[in-house]
Design an enzyme around this catalytic site. Structure first.
Site, PDB file in Angstrom:
ATOM      1  N   GLU A   1      22.245 -40.060 -84.942  1.00  0.00           N
ATOM      2  CA  GLU A   1      22.906 -41.213 -85.556  1.00  0.00           C
ATOM      3  C   GLU A   1      22.791 -41.098 -87.089  1.00  0.00           C
ATOM      4  O   GLU A   1      23.743 -41.328 -87.817  1.00  0.00           O
ATOM      5  CB  GLU A   1      22.264 -42.497 -85.041  1.00  0.00           C
ATOM      6  CG  GLU A   1      23.102 -43.712 -85.353  1.00  0.00           C
ATOM      7  CD  GLU A   1      22.494 -44.980 -84.783  1.00  0.00           C
ATOM      8  OE1 GLU A   1      21.512 -44.883 -84.030  1.00  0.00           O
ATOM      9  OE2 GLU A   1      23.007 -46.056 -85.117  1.00  0.00           O
TER      10      GLU A   1
ATOM     11  N   ARG B   1       9.314 -34.683 -73.378  1.00  0.00           N
ATOM     12  CA  ARG B   1       9.166 -35.250 -72.026  1.00  0.00           C
ATOM     13  C   ARG B   1       9.882 -34.429 -70.965  1.00  0.00           C
ATOM     14  O   ARG B   1       9.560 -34.518 -69.782  1.00  0.00           O
ATOM     15  CB  ARG B   1       9.624 -36.709 -72.017  1.00  0.00           C
ATOM     16  CG  ARG B   1       8.530 -37.627 -72.528  1.00  0.00           C
ATOM     17  CD  ARG B   1       9.023 -39.011 -72.799  1.00  0.00           C
ATOM     18  NE  ARG B   1       9.584 -39.104 -74.125  1.00  0.00           N
ATOM     19  CZ  ARG B   1      10.397 -40.065 -74.540  1.00  0.00           C
ATOM     20  NH1 ARG B   1      10.781 -41.002 -73.717  1.00  0.00           N
ATOM     21  NH2 ARG B   1      10.841 -40.082 -75.780  1.00  0.00           N
TER      22      ARG B   1
END
Ligand code: AMP
Length: 182
Positions: A102, A65
């Site tokens: 993560e 993006r």
């Protein structure tokens, strides 16, 4: 452009999708913003004005993006665009940076010849969350010889601390809007 939408009005064009891609995540969807011609134009206008004032000589955007906003800002300023890519996409010998997610790690790559030594490169992406992507991008651009002092985002999620982490890496951070929470 006559009436350019304000950042506050642009915020109204973001679609929030709860529990995507995982339960508990509020996904801030920019497709409704870029699908609106005035919204897209105003987003690019505001980002380009900040990049111009920062003396940008090139814009770098992260897959995917960041390509949408970064390439448009580069065109608006008449300067070059550097795609920062996911691994294995560029057809040349690249330089890369691995960074922690993560769960697990990810990697970003670029053309080491895309930047001249000391060139002022401004980072543009749609959103900063933990800042892992943008911090790795700054590191990668610096490896290539760039001066990286500024990163611009459409959206900041300040509660996730990414903007503060990036500031800690010596990069000034600006975003057109913020959303509380994650
Ligand atoms: P980070 O590396 O954690 O700053 O994540 C940055 C990238 O993840 C951005 O380029 C976004 O495209 C995407 N992202 C992370 N969190 C969200 C969210 N809540 N809504 C939409 N995109 C997100």
């Amino acid at each position: 452009m006559a009436d350019i939408m304000t950042p506050e009005a642009l915020k109204g064009l973001i679609r929030t999708v709860p529990d995507f891609p995982q339960p508990g995540i509020q996904f801030r969807d920019i497709t409704t913003l870029i699908g609106d011609p005035q919204g897209m134009a105003a987003s690019v206008h505001h980002l380009a004005e900040i990049a111009r004032a920062a003396g940008a000589q090139k814009i770098a955007g992260m897959e995917a993006r960041g390509f949408i906003f970064g390439a448009a800002v580069a065109v608006a300023l008449g300067i070059g665009f550097i795609p920062v890519r996911k691994p294995g996409k560029l057809p040349i010998t690249t330089i890369g940076v691995d960074y922690a997610l993560e769960y697990g790690t990810d990697r970003l790559e670029m053309d080491p010849g895309a930047v001249s030594e000391g060139e002022n490169v401004v980072i543009v992406d749609d959103l900063i969350a933990t800042g892992g992507t943008a911090t790795a991008t700054a590191q990668l651009l610096r490896m290539a010889g760039a001066k990286v002092e500024r990163a611009l985002f459409v959206i900041d999620l300040p509660d996730l601390g990414g903007a503060d982490a990036l500031r800690g890496a010596g990069v000034q951070v600006e975003a057109l809007m913020q959303f509380d929470g994650d």
